[in-house]
Write an enzyme that holds these catalytic residues in place. Structure first.
Site, PDB file in Angstrom:
ATOM      1  N   GLN A  36       0.821  -1.209   0.000  1.00 57.41           N
ATOM      2  CA  GLN A  36       0.000   0.000   0.000  1.00 57.41           C
ATOM      3  C   GLN A  36       0.855   1.260   0.000  1.00 57.41           C
ATOM      4  O   GLN A  36       2.059   1.212   0.234  1.00 57.41           O
ATOM      5  CB  GLN A  36      -0.878   0.010   1.252  1.00 57.41           C
ATOM      6  CG  GLN A  36      -0.070  -0.077   2.542  1.00 57.41           C
ATOM      7  CD  GLN A  36      -0.856  -0.619   3.716  1.00 57.41           C
ATOM      8  OE1 GLN A  36      -2.078  -0.581   3.707  1.00 57.41           O
ATOM      9  NE2 GLN A  36      -0.174  -1.135   4.726  1.00 57.41           N
ATOM     10  N   HIS A  67      -8.558   3.745  19.830  1.00 57.29           N
ATOM     11  CA  HIS A  67      -7.713   2.694  20.414  1.00 57.29           C
ATOM     12  C   HIS A  67      -8.173   2.293  21.816  1.00 57.29           C
ATOM     13  O   HIS A  67      -8.141   1.113  22.183  1.00 57.29           O
ATOM     14  CB  HIS A  67      -6.243   3.112  20.388  1.00 57.29           C
ATOM     15  CG  HIS A  67      -5.680   3.121  19.005  1.00 57.29           C
ATOM     16  ND1 HIS A  67      -5.100   4.224  18.425  1.00 57.29           N
ATOM     17  CD2 HIS A  67      -5.653   2.151  18.048  1.00 57.29           C
ATOM     18  CE1 HIS A  67      -4.728   3.940  17.186  1.00 57.29           C
ATOM     19  NE2 HIS A  67      -5.054   2.688  16.932  1.00 57.29           N
ATOM     20  N   ASP A  91       0.335   0.093  13.868  1.00 54.73           N
ATOM     21  CA  ASP A  91       0.726   1.410  14.381  1.00 54.73           C
ATOM     22  C   ASP A  91       1.042   1.364  15.866  1.00 54.73           C
ATOM     23  O   ASP A  91       1.681   2.276  16.401  1.00 54.73           O
ATOM     24  CB  ASP A  91      -0.382   2.444  14.090  1.00 54.73           C
ATOM     25  CG  ASP A  91      -1.750   1.958  14.520  1.00 54.73           C
ATOM     26  OD1 ASP A  91      -1.962   1.767  15.724  1.00 54.73           O
ATOM     27  OD2 ASP A  91      -2.609   1.748  13.641  1.00 54.73           O
ATOM     28  N   ASP A 142      -0.168 -12.363   6.539  1.00 57.68           N
ATOM     29  CA  ASP A 142      -1.592 -12.053   6.367  1.00 57.68           C
ATOM     30  C   ASP A 142      -2.425 -12.657   7.517  1.00 57.68           C
ATOM     31  O   ASP A 142      -2.178 -13.797   7.939  1.00 57.68           O
ATOM     32  CB  ASP A 142      -2.050 -12.625   5.016  1.00 57.68           C
ATOM     33  CG  ASP A 142      -3.546 -12.531   4.864  1.00 57.68           C
ATOM     34  OD1 ASP A 142      -4.062 -11.406   4.810  1.00 57.68           O
ATOM     35  OD2 ASP A 142      -4.214 -13.593   4.822  1.00 57.68           O
ATOM     36  N   GLY A 143      -3.408 -11.896   7.977  1.00 60.20           N
ATOM     37  CA  GLY A 143      -4.214 -12.319   9.126  1.00 60.20           C
ATOM     38  C   GLY A 143      -4.931 -13.634   8.921  1.00 60.20           C
ATOM     39  O   GLY A 143      -4.976 -14.488   9.816  1.00 60.20           O
ATOM     40  N   ASP A 161      -7.912  -4.948  14.150  1.00 58.62           N
ATOM     41  CA  ASP A 161      -7.723  -3.506  14.001  1.00 58.62           C
ATOM     42  C   ASP A 161      -7.179  -3.262  12.596  1.00 58.62           C
ATOM     43  O   ASP A 161      -6.025  -2.905  12.412  1.00 58.62           O
ATOM     44  CB  ASP A 161      -6.722  -3.030  15.072  1.00 58.62           C
ATOM     45  CG  ASP A 161      -6.436  -1.552  14.965  1.00 58.62           C
ATOM     46  OD1 ASP A 161      -7.222  -0.836  14.328  1.00 58.62           O
ATOM     47  OD2 ASP A 161      -5.398  -1.113  15.505  1.00 58.62           O
TER      48      ASP A 161
END
Ligand code: SPD
Length: 284
Positions: A36, A67, A91, A142-143, A161
């Site tokens: 990305q 959060h 993040d 990857d999740g 998230d």
């Protein structure tokens, strides 16, 4: 990013007929990672803003709302959360909040794009320092791939998230993902996911709710004001197989955690589950 007629540079996040715009004081970072476009821009009022593929992930000014609520609602509901899985969250904002819960022993973060972590370490040191905690382990994968290969009953809480349900994160909103998420949860386990704007993305919210509902006995939606997200109103979907009281915080925990928070407290926790009629009707 567009220049207006005054020669000012603006970031505009547009959704069909609507959008949010942020005046850019400075572009602090811009790169194309493997997955990305990652940008950090500076806005005079909001501070630094993390933008992924043109979509605002958070601003320094309002990230605490998102959060704190994606983390403390599930963690203050679970009697003893020890093992936590965060899908996305590169993040560090969610991890920062999880670390406020002393009883948590292990936090596994599955963030596909290692560049998000590195960029946030550099530009958001308040969030980036969480990676030094010995409780935190990161895997850049990857999740869905991660949870497919995991053995069952490993986590007390799963927090998704992630980005919006478009592009490379779309499969994290699909039934296969929810099937495995359910499989990975221990007894009393809780699943929570950011599930978009009840106003702008009403169809998405309902569709995702329907998919999650197929795999969990108990499910609910709670909402937050999120000034920098499209429509300024955002929701989370929370679910469990064995905890029927997923909308009710454990009072002592909530009270204790709220002392460390700018947004979260017990009243906010409870009232975030109060939904307007147009949503209630669809979610019956
Ligand atoms: N449209 C923005 C949705 C982004 C949700 N995830 C944000 C990540 C913050 N940790």
């Amino acid at each position: 990013m567009d220049n207006n007629s005054l020669g000012e540079l603006w970031l505009c996040e547009a959704y069909h007929q609507w959008g949010n715009c942020f005046k850019i004081k400075q572009i602090l970072h811009s790169e194309q990672s493997l997955y990305q476009r990652i940008e950090v821009i500076l806005n005079e009022k909001l501070g630094k803003i993390l933008v992924l593929d043109g979509s605002v992930m958070f601003s320094e000014k309002d990230e605490f709302i998102y959060h704190e609520m994606i983390v403390h609602v599930p963690l203050c509901t679970h009697p003893e959360p020890k093992d936590i899985l965060v899908v996305g969250g590169g993040d560090g904002g969610a991890v920062r909040e999880i670390l406020k819960h002393q009883e948590v022993a292990n936090i596994k973060v599955v963030e596909l794009d290692s560049r998000v972590i590195e960029v946030c370490k550099k530009f958001f040191p308040n969030m980036g320092k969480v990676w030094e905690s010995p409780k935190v382990k990161v895997e850049n994968i990857d999740g869905l791939e991660f949870i497919q290969k995991c053995s069952k009953n490993q986590f007390d809480i799963i927090i998704v998230d992630g980005i919006d349900p478009i592009g490379y994160g779309a499969h994290l909103f699909e039934e296969e993902f929810y099937y495995h998420a359910n499989r990975l949860l221990k007894e009393k386990g809780i699943f929570v996911q950011q599930t978009e704007s009840p106003f702008y993305h009403f169809e998405w919210v309902c569709k995702i709710f329907g998919k999650i509902k197929k795999f969990f006995h108990f499910i609910a939606i709670y909402t937050i004001p999120m000034p920098t997200y499209p429509s300024g109103w955002w929701c989370f979907t929370i679910a469990s197989n064995s905890l029927s009281n997923i909308t009710i915080p454990i009072e002592a925990k909530g009270k204790h955690i709220s002392k460390m928070c700018k947004y979260y407290n017990l009243d906010v926790h409870k009232s975030s589950f109060k939904l307007p009629n147009f949503l209630l009707e669809k979610l019956k």
